[in-house]
Motif scaffolding. Structure first.
Motif, PDB file in Angstrom:
ATOM      1  N   SER A 244       0.829  -1.208   0.000  1.00  0.00           N
ATOM      2  CA  SER A 244       0.000   0.000   0.000  1.00  0.00           C
ATOM      3  C   SER A 244       0.863   1.257   0.000  1.00  0.00           C
ATOM      4  CB  SER A 244      -0.925  -0.022   1.215  1.00  0.00           C
ATOM      5  OG  SER A 244      -1.671   1.177   1.298  1.00  0.00           O
ATOM      6  N   ALA A 245       1.911   1.248   0.837  1.00  0.00           N
ATOM      7  CA  ALA A 245       2.794   2.417   0.928  1.00  0.00           C
ATOM      8  C   ALA A 245       3.564   2.643  -0.370  1.00  0.00           C
ATOM      9  CB  ALA A 245       3.766   2.234   2.093  1.00  0.00           C
ATOM     10  N   LEU A 246       4.019   1.563  -1.010  1.00  0.00           N
ATOM     11  CA  LEU A 246       4.782   1.681  -2.257  1.00  0.00           C
ATOM     12  C   LEU A 246       3.920   2.242  -3.381  1.00  0.00           C
ATOM     13  CD1 LEU A 246       6.696  -1.690  -1.938  1.00  0.00           C
ATOM     14  CD2 LEU A 246       7.798   0.563  -2.085  1.00  0.00           C
ATOM     15  N   ILE A 247       2.676   1.793  -3.457  1.00  0.00           N
ATOM     16  CA  ILE A 247       1.763   2.323  -4.474  1.00  0.00           C
ATOM     17  C   ILE A 247       1.482   3.794  -4.214  1.00  0.00           C
ATOM     18  CG2 ILE A 247      -0.590   2.162  -5.392  1.00  0.00           C
ATOM     19  CD1 ILE A 247      -0.407  -0.874  -4.923  1.00  0.00           C
ATOM     20  N   GLU A 248       1.356   4.141  -2.934  1.00  0.00           N
ATOM     21  CA  GLU A 248       1.129   5.550  -2.576  1.00  0.00           C
ATOM     22  C   GLU A 248       2.320   6.422  -2.975  1.00  0.00           C
ATOM     23  OE1 GLU A 248       0.363   8.207   1.465  1.00  0.00           O
ATOM     24  OE2 GLU A 248      -0.007   6.055   1.504  1.00  0.00           O
ATOM     25  N   ILE A 249       3.517   5.900  -2.849  1.00  0.00           N
ATOM     26  CA  ILE A 249       4.721   6.644  -3.247  1.00  0.00           C
ATOM     27  C   ILE A 249       4.742   6.872  -4.753  1.00  0.00           C
ATOM     28  CG2 ILE A 249       7.250   6.461  -3.445  1.00  0.00           C
ATOM     29  CD1 ILE A 249       7.174   4.947  -0.743  1.00  0.00           C
ATOM     30  N   GLY A 250       4.187   5.930  -5.512  1.00  0.00           N
ATOM     31  CA  GLY A 250       4.165   6.096  -6.962  1.00  0.00           C
ATOM     32  C   GLY A 250       4.687   4.906  -7.731  1.00  0.00           C
ATOM     33  N   ALA A 251       4.816   3.732  -7.073  1.00  0.00           N
ATOM     34  CA  ALA A 251       5.256   2.534  -7.776  1.00  0.00           C
ATOM     35  C   ALA A 251       4.282   2.202  -8.904  1.00  0.00           C
ATOM     36  CB  ALA A 251       5.343   1.359  -6.802  1.00  0.00           C
TER      37      ALA A 251
END
Length: 381
Positions: A244-251
Motif C-alpha cells: 500500500s505504501a509503495l503504491i502511494e509513493i508512486g510505484a
C-alpha cells in the motif's frame, strides 16, 4: 509510514541498522553483489539499494556476471549492473596529453625496474608535471551482499578476488535463516517473505523520503514476483502495508504486472511448450519434472515453470532441470508446506522453503535427474 516503522522496531536488530547506515555514510565506493544464480527478487532488491545509495551520493556498481533476460529490464537502474569488473591490485601511470600529444610508447625491463619511454609529437616534450600515479587497489571501499547465503555462492568472482573480500568490509543483508553471517555487519531477517520487502523497511527506517518512484517500482516488483499473484489472504499484515505504501509513493503496479505476467509473445509460448514437451509426472502424479537438455537454450525458464506449477492443482513438487555447458541448473518448487531446502539439502540450494535453485556439474543429464529424483522421493515417502 508510521505503522511500518513501528513494526521495524520490533523485528529488526536496531544496532545493526545503526551500523549499516554509519558505514555507508563513511564510504563512497560501493560494490553490491548477489549470488551467481539469477533470482528476480534479489536483482530487484539490489537495483533498489543501488539507486538508494546513489541518492546518498555514493559511486555504486552492482556486479552480476550472467545475462539477464530483456523482459526483466523494465526495472529501474540497470545501468548500475556490470558483468565484468577487474579488481586486481594495480598501479596506473597517467600522462597528461592535454598540451602534448604522444607519438610512440615503449618500455624496457631492467634488472630491478621497468623503464617506460613515451615519445612526444615533433618539437614538443613531456615534463614530470605531466605524470601522475593512480593507486587502483581501492576500487571499492565497501561490499554489500544481498540475498547471499554464504560468500562462496557469489561464484568465480569471489574465488578470483579472495584478498579483496578479506580486506574490504562487508554488509550482509538476507532473509534466509541459513545465512552464514560472513559479513562484518549482518542483517538477517527471516520473517520477511522477500528480500525486497526487507529492503523497503531498511530504507524506510533510515529516511523514508528517499524512496522515489523508481525505487518503489523495483521493490514492489520484487514483492509481487515473490508472492506471485498477490493473494491478500496469504500475505502478512506487514507485506500488505508495504504494498500500500509503495503504491502511494508512486510505484508503477500496471507496468510491473504487464511485464511479469501479461506479456506473452511467441517466444514465451515456445518456452512454455518446451517445458511441457519434456515433462513427466511421478509419485502418484504429485511430482512434476521437466528436462531442458539443449545447449542453445541459455535462458531463464524459472518464471514460466513457476506459472505452470501454479496452474496444475495436484502438483506438490515441481522440478526443472536445465543443462548448460555441463552444468545442470535445478529449480525446485514445493507446495503444501513441503520444505524445498530440505529436499535438496545435499546440493547446497539457494532460496527459501518454497523455492530453491542449485547447480551441479555433470555431463550426464539422465544420471543427474535419476539421483535427484531418488533423493527427493525417499524424503517424501
Amino acid at each position: 509510514m508510521l505503522k511500518i516503522i513501528n513494526q521495524l522496531k520490533i523485528t529488526m536488530e536496531l544496532n545493526n541498522l545503526d551500523q549499516i547506515f554509519r558505514i555507508i555514510n563513511e564510504n563512497s565506493k560501493i560494490l553490491i553483489l548477489t549470488d551467481s544464480i539469477f533470482n528476480f527478487d534479489k536483482i530487484a532488491a539490489s537495483l533498489s539499494f543501488g539507486l538508494f545509495t546513489q541518492i546518498l551520493g555514493k559511486n555504486t556498481i552492482i556486479y552480476f556476471k550472467n545475462t539477464i533476460e530483456e523482459k526483466y529490464k523494465f526495472l529501474n537502474g540497470f545501468e548500475l549492473i556490470k558483468n565484468n569488473i577487474d579488481i586486481k591490485n594495480n598501479l596506473t601511470i597517467a600522462i597528461s596529453t592535454k598540451d602534448v600529444k604522444a607519438k610512440e610508447l615503449s618500455y624496457e625491463q631492467k634488472e630491478d625496474r621497468i623503464e617506460i619511454y613515451l615519445t612526444p609529437e615533433k618539437n614538443k616534450k613531456f615534463t614530470k608535471e605531466d605524470v601522475s600515479i593512480i593507486d587502483n587497489q581501492n576500487l571499492f571501499d565497501l561490499i554489500i551482499t544481498i540475498g547471499v547465503e554464504n560468500i562462496e555462492k557469489i561464484g568465480e568472482f569471489y574465488n578470483s578476488n579472495i584478498e579483496f573480500f578479506k580486506n574490504t568490509p562487508i554488509i550482509n543483508i538476507d532473509n534466509n535463516i541459513a545465512n552464514e553471517r560472513f559479513g562484518q555487519i549482518n542483517l538477517i531477517e527471516p520473517q520477511y517473505s522477500s528480500i525486497c520487502e526487507l529492503m523497503f523497511d531498511l530504507i524506510t527506517m533510515y529516511k523514508s523520503e528517499l524512496i522515489d518512484e523508481k525505487i518503489a517500482t523495483n521493490i514492489l516488483a520484487g514483492i509481487i514476483y515473490k508472492n506471485k499473484k498477490l493473494n491478500l489472504q496469504k500475505l502478512s499484515s506487514n507485506t500488505v502495508e508495504a504494498i500500500s505504501a509503495l503504491i502511494e509513493i508512486g510505484a508503477d503496479k500496471e507496468k510491473i504486472i504487464n511485464n511479469l505476467y501479461k506479456t506473452r509473445n511467441l517466444n514465451d509460448l515456445r518456452v512454455w511448450s518446451k517445458i511441457l514437451q519434456n515433462s513427466k509426472l511421478a509419485y502418484n502424479n504429485t511430482l512434476f519434472f521437466s528436462i531442458i537438455d539443449d545447449e542453445n537454450e541459455q535462458i531463464d525458464f524459472s518464471d514460466f515453470f513457476n506459472n505452470i506449477i501454479d496452474s496444475i492443482g495436484c502438483i506438490k513438487i515441481g522440478i526443472l532441470f536445465n543443462k548448460i555447458n555441463d552444468i545442470i541448473y535445478i529449480t525446485l518448487i514445493t507446495r503444501d508446506n513441503i520444505n524445498a531446502k530440505e529436499l535438496l539439502k545435499e546440493f547446497n540450494p539457494i532460496g527459501d522453503n518454497e523455492e530453491v535453485n542449485c547447480a551441479v556439474s555433470s555431463s550426464d543429464m539422465n544420471k543427474a535427474v535419476e539421483i535427484v529424483l531418488n533423493k527427493i522421493i525417499k524424503k517424501i515417502q
